[in-house]
Design an enzyme around this catalytic site. Sequence first.
Site: not given
Ligand code: AMP
Length: 338
Positions: A113, A200, A203
């Site tokens: 990041k 990956k 968002k």
């Molecule tokens: P975040 O979007 O970073 O707030 O992630 C929220 C949750 O979603 C966390 O448990 C991440 O590990 C999971 N997560 C985010 N992106 C992915 C992805 N591409 N595949 C699987 N899990 C994800």
Amino acid sequence: MQKKRVLSGVQPTGALHLGNWLGAIRNWVELQNEYETFVCVVDLHAITIPHNPQELKENTLKTAALYLACGMDPKKCSIFIQSHIPAHSELCWILNCITPLNWMERMIQFKEKAIKQGDNVSLGLLDYPVLMASDILLYDADLVPVGEDQKQHLELARDIAQQRINSRFSKKGSPILKVPKPLIIKEGAKIMSLCDGKNKMSKSDPNENSRIALLDSADMIRKKIKKARTDEHFGLEFNNPNRPESENLLGIYSMLSGKQRETVSEECSNIGWGKFKPMLTDAIISSLEPIQTKYNFLRKDPEYLNQILSDGADKATILSNLTLNKVRSAFGFLPKID
Ligand code: AMP
Ligand code: TRP
């Protein structure tokens, strides 16, 4: 016997996508039947990169409503907003003072990041994993269901609890903090971008076509899957390292259609991308439709949502203060006498 406790959270930084659902939220829905479950919207984490206040407010509500729409049941779990519980920030400060700086500089997500932020890296971005450790440790969580990308942060939370708090500040035999375990369910733990099977789904990817948001319309989903990257091979398959897009999209198809991996492997080994894409599109649209219907219904009743968040915060306040007071006392802070 006391139920084991689960805690998790998602940042309200943008539209929740298939990766968030398949990697995290979908697992919480199962866990709430067996565990005492706490899920929060981690809005304090969302300001570690530059943010827009109006969007933060909307995204916070949206994320909470999506938890419910995805099947979190307020009778079985507590849903709350991280910033409603001041103990998170307070424990974070205390943990900051016993966490070595070089542990933080190793964090992969920070490095990734930070590169994107150029000269504008905040101290909060470096501190992000300590705040996450506070979220988890405050609730004596036994298990933390997350996607693969959060594994290193979980290890940090364990090290802080064990090596920096319990072994230094506990009186013999009674640890101050519970050492949590990650729960990473292999299937869905890493959903990849639609534009590049090696990256990956995220968002923060500037290309909207790289992800399916949970609230995307059927038309939008159709367009995005049409544009999704493919390869020149005929037939879809798993376990071919040269075919990351096939691995990812066939995996998503298996999870959303509820069919075993072996079944979809067989079903799709003799069809081309042109035939597979509409099947995947239909599976995505029909899986997201009930979530979207429930979401729209919930957003029409803000009082109901606020009540759930207020009940969740009440429960979270009680539990988090118990832990915070234990830590305060172990650190030698003078109690306030009323
Ligand atoms: P975040 O979007 O970073 O707030 O992630 C929220 C949750 O979603 C966390 O448990 C991440 O590990 C999971 N997560 C985010 N992106 C992915 C992805 N591409 N595949 C699987 N899990 C994800
Ligand atoms: N860092 C997590 C992510 O980006 C979100 C998060 C913050 C979290 N605090 C947490 C997840 C506590 C689990 C438990 O996905």
